[in-house]
Design a protein around this motif. Structure first.
Motif, PDB file in Angstrom:
ATOM      1  N   MET A 288       0.660  -1.169  -0.123  1.00  0.00           N
ATOM      2  CA  MET A 288      -0.087   0.118   0.024  1.00  0.00           C
ATOM      3  C   MET A 288       0.845   1.232  -0.027  1.00  0.00           C
ATOM      4  O   MET A 288       0.312   2.224   0.078  1.00  0.00           O
ATOM      5  CB  MET A 288      -0.816  -0.022   1.082  1.00  0.00           C
ATOM      6  CG  MET A 288      -1.877  -1.009   1.233  1.00  0.00           C
ATOM      7  SD  MET A 288      -2.917  -0.908   2.640  1.00  0.00           S
ATOM      8  CE  MET A 288      -4.324  -2.072   2.482  1.00  0.00           C
ATOM      9  N   GLY A 289       2.177   1.129   0.132  1.00  0.00           N
ATOM     10  CA  GLY A 289       3.007   2.292   0.125  1.00  0.00           C
ATOM     11  C   GLY A 289       3.484   2.656   1.270  1.00  0.00           C
ATOM     12  O   GLY A 289       3.948   3.739   1.651  1.00  0.00           O
ATOM     13  N   ARG A 290       3.143   2.070   2.443  1.00  0.00           N
ATOM     14  CA  ARG A 290       3.606   2.597   3.993  1.00  0.00           C
ATOM     15  C   ARG A 290       4.961   2.010   3.995  1.00  0.00           C
ATOM     16  O   ARG A 290       5.421   0.873   3.417  1.00  0.00           O
ATOM     17  CB  ARG A 290       2.492   1.749   4.850  1.00  0.00           C
ATOM     18  CG  ARG A 290       1.163   1.962   4.742  1.00  0.00           C
ATOM     19  CD  ARG A 290       0.927   3.807   4.577  1.00  0.00           C
ATOM     20  NE  ARG A 290      -0.429   3.869   4.782  1.00  0.00           N
ATOM     21  CZ  ARG A 290      -1.401   4.233   4.064  1.00  0.00           C
ATOM     22  NH1 ARG A 290      -1.172   3.909   2.790  1.00  0.00           N
ATOM     23  NH2 ARG A 290      -2.760   4.640   4.194  1.00  0.00           N
ATOM     24  N   ARG A 291       5.618   2.767   5.111  1.00  0.00           N
ATOM     25  CA  ARG A 291       7.132   2.499   5.249  1.00  0.00           C
ATOM     26  C   ARG A 291       6.820   1.701   6.590  1.00  0.00           C
ATOM     27  O   ARG A 291       6.257   2.066   7.472  1.00  0.00           O
ATOM     28  CB  ARG A 291       7.817   3.590   5.729  1.00  0.00           C
ATOM     29  CG  ARG A 291       8.139   4.656   4.592  1.00  0.00           C
ATOM     30  CD  ARG A 291       9.118   5.857   4.996  1.00  0.00           C
ATOM     31  NE  ARG A 291       8.313   6.577   5.844  1.00  0.00           N
ATOM     32  CZ  ARG A 291       7.669   7.713   5.462  1.00  0.00           C
ATOM     33  NH1 ARG A 291       7.276   8.035   4.460  1.00  0.00           N
ATOM     34  NH2 ARG A 291       7.160   8.459   6.914  1.00  0.00           N
ATOM     35  N   VAL A 292       7.461   0.424   6.559  1.00  0.00           N
ATOM     36  CA  VAL A 292       7.093  -0.542   7.794  1.00  0.00           C
ATOM     37  C   VAL A 292       8.442  -0.824   8.189  1.00  0.00           C
ATOM     38  O   VAL A 292       9.526  -1.240   7.531  1.00  0.00           O
ATOM     39  CB  VAL A 292       6.436  -1.586   7.238  1.00  0.00           C
ATOM     40  CG1 VAL A 292       5.956  -2.634   8.429  1.00  0.00           C
ATOM     41  CG2 VAL A 292       5.007  -1.178   6.552  1.00  0.00           C
ATOM     42  N   THR A 293       8.602  -0.837   9.640  1.00  0.00           N
ATOM     43  CA  THR A 293       9.580  -1.828  10.314  1.00  0.00           C
ATOM     44  C   THR A 293       8.967  -2.934  11.002  1.00  0.00           C
ATOM     45  O   THR A 293       7.935  -2.794  11.752  1.00  0.00           O
ATOM     46  CB  THR A 293      10.093  -0.565  11.273  1.00  0.00           C
ATOM     47  OG1 THR A 293      10.804   0.209  10.738  1.00  0.00           O
ATOM     48  CG2 THR A 293      11.090  -1.632  12.337  1.00  0.00           C
ATOM     49  N   LEU A 294       9.762  -4.147  10.597  1.00  0.00           N
ATOM     50  CA  LEU A 294       9.200  -5.348  11.435  1.00  0.00           C
ATOM     51  C   LEU A 294      10.131  -5.811  12.442  1.00  0.00           C
ATOM     52  O   LEU A 294      11.418  -5.851  12.266  1.00  0.00           O
ATOM     53  CB  LEU A 294       9.075  -6.295  10.207  1.00  0.00           C
ATOM     54  CG  LEU A 294       8.602  -7.769  10.701  1.00  0.00           C
ATOM     55  CD1 LEU A 294       7.219  -7.884  11.178  1.00  0.00           C
ATOM     56  CD2 LEU A 294       8.804  -8.670   9.480  1.00  0.00           C
ATOM     57  N   VAL A 295       9.756  -5.966  13.697  1.00  0.00           N
ATOM     58  CA  VAL A 295      10.472  -6.090  14.688  1.00  0.00           C
ATOM     59  C   VAL A 295      10.192  -7.801  15.439  1.00  0.00           C
ATOM     60  O   VAL A 295       9.144  -8.254  15.465  1.00  0.00           O
ATOM     61  CB  VAL A 295      10.264  -5.276  15.905  1.00  0.00           C
ATOM     62  CG1 VAL A 295      10.995  -5.448  17.063  1.00  0.00           C
ATOM     63  CG2 VAL A 295      10.413  -3.798  15.317  1.00  0.00           C
ATOM     64  N   ASP A 296      11.346  -8.247  15.637  1.00  0.00           N
ATOM     65  CA  ASP A 296      11.183  -9.632  16.573  1.00  0.00           C
ATOM     66  C   ASP A 296      12.354  -9.807  17.495  1.00  0.00           C
ATOM     67  O   ASP A 296      13.556  -9.244  17.325  1.00  0.00           O
ATOM     68  CB  ASP A 296      11.291 -10.906  15.365  1.00  0.00           C
ATOM     69  CG  ASP A 296      10.511 -12.021  16.004  1.00  0.00           C
ATOM     70  OD1 ASP A 296       9.352 -12.443  15.832  1.00  0.00           O
ATOM     71  OD2 ASP A 296      11.206 -12.523  16.823  1.00  0.00           O
TER      72      ASP A 296
END
Length: 413
Positions: A53-61
């Motif tokens: 969708m064009g969002r800037r995303v950070t994925l954390v684990d």
């Protein structure tokens, strides 16, 4: 062109995922629109949908995508469309299947095996009839088989006392760990950022959550947050979810067929589930030489995902061996080749949770896979992303926090 990815865990809190040089993560100094906590199947697919969708995303684990203690870890998960009258889950599974096939086509090794899935029942029951009605309405090519047809087509199974079967030829097995790792690598390759960090329980109210904090004290901020961390949800939100999500210990076993025995390989034996009067056992053919997989789909004792040991029990092993004597006599005496202890993260009745936090309006909670959620990952990600961005045409009441009870009574199978 086939993408070939290698995922290696980063070192230290908030370390970026180490990937081949061709995979460029988003710069750390670019503020994300959304931070997703939990790189399991729900978190990874939600990250991918938001990215699309064009969002800037950070994925954390806290550990790594599909790590050993994650509910999304392990070798394989079933994808199937039979859900009795619960059409919402049949639709999600059918919708997700195309996404799984497309992702598998990009991977170096298969993520999906179209083994077919066979459910069988001691008697014709409403679940059978309801499943067939839903499948006919949605156009799924599901077959109803009587005892004679079952014996002819699947002679490796003893169908004594079985009246009917449902065979779904288009479904099969998903390679769980590999699928999550491939998905996260694709997300990173397309500009997403992966961070390895343990997150402290969040605090906030009213206008929402301002930041999350790692165990080392670093603050990470975004406009919205998605918590998709499976059995850790009750630990991060104990007052809200501690009595609504129930992690349980589950044991899975793999047995080695005799050398040269083709009957238990994909193409001969499908994925299967014996409904057994409600006491369900399920399993897979010998995928990639790992062995014939079998598990008892009964909720085990409570499980702490951090502290619970992963040693298989003699009682659970004896249980599946006794079942194999009954249904798979040719395998009953074969050696155990592998065992795994994981966990379900159950809601009271088995419905998924995809809803906003009641006191933090920029926090979305996604979880309660309840032992059947993995297959729905693509659809869950699409729904969660649409809900977060205000694009959802209709909210599903069954996914709401308000619908989650505090007494276990599984109704979704």
């Amino acid at each position: 062109m086939t993408r070939r990815f290698a995922l290696m865990g980063g070192a230290g809190a908030a370390a970026a995922l180490s990937v081949p040089a061709l995979l460029k993560a988003a710069p750390a100094d670019v503020s994300p629109d959304v931070i997703i906590i939990g790189a399991g199947i729900f978190g990874a697919w939600t990250a991918r949908r938001l990215q699309e969708m064009g969002r800037r995303v950070t994925l954390v684990d806290a550990w790594a995508p599909a790590h050993a203690r994650a509910s999304s870890g392990g070798e394989s998960r079933m994808t199937r469309g039979a859900y009795g009258p619960d059409e919402v889950y049949t639709r999600m599974a059918w919708e997700s299947l195309a996404d799984w096939k497309a992702l598998s086509d990009t991977a170096a090794l298969p993520l999906f095996y179209e083994t077919g899935v066979l459910f069988f029942f001691p008697r014709i029951e409403p679940y059978v009839e309801d499943s067939l009605r839903v499948h006919a309405r949605l156009g799924l090519p599901t077959e109803r088989l009587d005892n004679d047809a079952l014996r002819r087509r699947f002679p490796m199974i003893d169908f004594e006392g079985v009246e009917a079967g449902l065979f779904e030829p288009r479904f099969g097995a998903l390679m769980a760990r590999r699928a999550v790792q491939t998905l996260v690598a694709t997300f990173v390759a397309d500009g997403g950022r992966y961070v390895q960090a343990e997150i402290a329980p969040p605090t906030g109210a009213g206008e929402g959550l301002g930041h999350i904090q790692t165990a080392t004290g670093e603050r990470l901020s975004a406009g919205h947050y998605v918590f998709a961390c499976g059995p850790w949800l009750p630990k991060l939100f104990p007052a809200l979810l501690g009595s609504r999500i129930f992690p349980t210990r589950q044991e899975v076993f793999f047995f080695a067929p005799e050398a040269g025995d083709e009957r238990f390989r994909p193409g001969r034996l499908p994925g299967w589930a014996d409904f057994n009067g409600g006491d369900i056992y399920y399993g897979f053919p010998d995928l990639e030489g790992r062995g014939f997989k079998i598990a008892h789909d009964a909720h085990g004792p409570p499980m702490d995902p951090d502290l619970g040991d992963r040693i298989p029990s003699a009682q659970a092993l004896a249980d599946v061996r006794a079942f194999m004597i009954r249904r798979f006599p040719a395998l009953a005496g074969r050696p155990l080749s592998e065992a795994r202890v994981c966990q379900y993260e159950n809601s009271a009745n088995g419905d998924l949770l995809i809803d906003f936090h009641p006191e933090m309006n920029n926090v979305l909670l996604v979880g309660a896979g309840s032992g059947h959620g993995f297959k729905h990952g693509p659809a869950v990600g699409r729904y969660a992303a649409a809900l977060l961005t205000g694009r959802l045409a209709r909210v599903e009441p069954r996914f709401s926090l308000a619908s989650k009870g505090e007494t276990e009574k599984r109704e979704v199978h």
